[in-house]
Design an enzyme around this catalytic site. Sequence first.
Site, PDB file in Angstrom:
ATOM      1  N   LYS A  10     -13.855  -1.347   8.871  1.00 21.06           N
ATOM      2  CA  LYS A  10     -14.000  -2.528   8.034  1.00 21.06           C
ATOM      3  C   LYS A  10     -13.157  -3.677   8.522  1.00 21.06           C
ATOM      4  O   LYS A  10     -12.138  -3.436   9.144  1.00 21.06           O
ATOM      5  CB  LYS A  10     -13.680  -2.194   6.571  1.00 21.06           C
ATOM      6  N   CYS A  67       0.804  -1.228   0.000  1.00 19.82           N
ATOM      7  CA  CYS A  67       0.000   0.000   0.000  1.00 19.82           C
ATOM      8  C   CYS A  67       0.838   1.281   0.000  1.00 19.82           C
ATOM      9  O   CYS A  67       0.294   2.370   0.188  1.00 19.82           O
ATOM     10  CB  CYS A  67      -0.970  -0.020   1.170  1.00 19.82           C
ATOM     11  N   LYS A  77      -9.133  -0.219  10.009  1.00 16.96           N
ATOM     12  CA  LYS A  77      -9.117  -1.255   8.978  1.00 16.96           C
ATOM     13  C   LYS A  77      -8.304  -2.421   9.505  1.00 16.96           C
ATOM     14  O   LYS A  77      -7.100  -2.302   9.727  1.00 16.96           O
ATOM     15  CB  LYS A  77      -8.507  -0.698   7.698  1.00 16.96           C
TER      16      LYS A  77
HETATM   17  C1  PBG Z   1      -6.676  -1.617  -0.560  1.00 12.63           C
HETATM   18  C2  PBG Z   1      -8.056  -1.976  -0.156  1.00 12.63           C
HETATM   19  C3  PBG Z   1      -8.504  -3.241   0.216  1.00 12.63           C
HETATM   20  C4  PBG Z   1      -9.868  -3.122   0.413  1.00 12.63           C
HETATM   21  C5  PBG Z   1     -10.225  -1.798   0.194  1.00 12.63           C
HETATM   22  N1  PBG Z   1      -9.084  -1.108  -0.150  1.00 12.63           N
HETATM   23  C6  PBG Z   1      -7.801  -4.529   0.309  1.00 12.63           C
HETATM   24  C7  PBG Z   1      -6.627  -4.714   1.158  1.00 12.63           C
HETATM   25  O1  PBG Z   1      -6.344  -3.959   2.073  1.00 12.63           O
HETATM   26  O2  PBG Z   1      -5.935  -5.679   0.877  1.00 12.63           O
HETATM   27  C8  PBG Z   1     -10.772  -4.259   0.798  1.00 12.63           C
HETATM   28  C9  PBG Z   1     -12.120  -4.218   0.219  1.00 12.63           C
HETATM   29  C10 PBG Z   1     -12.836  -5.520   0.147  1.00 12.63           C
HETATM   30  O3  PBG Z   1     -12.358  -6.592   0.549  1.00 12.63           O
HETATM   31  O4  PBG Z   1     -13.964  -5.474  -0.344  1.00 12.63           O
HETATM   32  N2  PBG Z   1      -5.997  -0.788   0.309  1.00 12.63           N
HETATM   33 ZN    ZN Z   2      -3.783  -0.640  -0.283  1.00 11.40          ZN
END
Ligand code: PBG
Ligand code: ZN
Length: 339
Positions: A264, A134, A211
């Site tokens: 989330k 990221c 998150k």
């Molecule tokens: C990326 C991101 C992710 C999601 C939203 N933005 C995936 C991750 O962190 O690997 C997950 C969304 C989903 O699973 O629906 N930063």
């Molecule tokens: Zn990411």
Amino acid sequence: MNPLASFPQARPRRLRQTAAVRGLVQETFLRPQQLIAPLFVRHGVRIRKPISSMPGQTQLSVDELVAEVQALQAVGVSAVLLFGVPDVKDDLGSENLDPNGIIPQAIGAVKRAVPAMIVISDMCFCEYTSHGHCGIVNTEGATSYDPGLPLGYVLNDATLEQLGKASVVHARAGADFIAPSGMMDGMVGAIRAALDSEGFGHTAIMSYAAKFASALYGPFRDAAEGAPKFGDRSQYQMEIGNVREAMQEAAHDESEGADVLIIKPAVTNLDVIQRIRAAMRLPLAAYQVSGEYSMIKAASRNGWLDEQKVVLETLTSIRRAGADMIITYFARDAAGWLR
Ligand code: PBG
Ligand code: ZN
């Protein structure tokens, strides 16, 4: 003798006798305008590429994205969250900084076709980097190399600078919200400062505040083609067991100027939503993530669950826990069912 005779007040079923009375006492409501549809955009024309681990979801070219947004508007969904699937990936995720990149093109097209649609731009580098992390990875020889940190570490402050620049690009393309999802420390403050300094004081920030490092993101990584090539995301996403830390993250994001906070995954973190709701005044969004979607979809397709009922039940529970709005791949269907 009737055992309830001495407790005549203990009769809650009086209020469940008819749909009308049940409606009168209903506490939590779900409306189409509380739903946000995540959409995946890629280069090309007339592309609707199915995502195999998320039946019913597709990667869309910009023209098809516009059609999808019009369909969402028709059922009363007023916000979309855009993820870009670029053509080229590199170490720095350069396409995310390109004013002609996939997301700026998509934002412009949506805003021209449906000006009232709220466009939320997911702000992260994992879809754009060759390594799938990221942010900027600590690599020997690179300009940002920090010998004091392990190789493979995602460099926080170098990444913040990139996030600020990319956010300005998305805002200039017309995004209403920037939604940083990489869990870098200080990302909200850095993005707020970058936006303000370029004249985008009116662009809002919807921050992924809490998150968790979740296996429920599995299908998304197919959808956005952004799985990490080495390691995992636990050096930046949160440990599942932590709730005080989630509240601390939310407080940091508020103090840095976030306008809306995202939590989330959703159903596995209803307690986190409830606690943040009780402690803070900012609007909250919950993200019913890809794995939550795919579990319901798979069971429904097997005839094991009633899809419509389960979807509306989960969305209502997320609202009851305290989410004002819900990001969900079921947005279009659920809005249709609610009409
Ligand atoms: C990326 C991101 C992710 C999601 C939203 N933005 C995936 C991750 O962190 O690997 C997950 C969304 C989903 O699973 O629906 N930063
Ligand atoms: Zn990411």
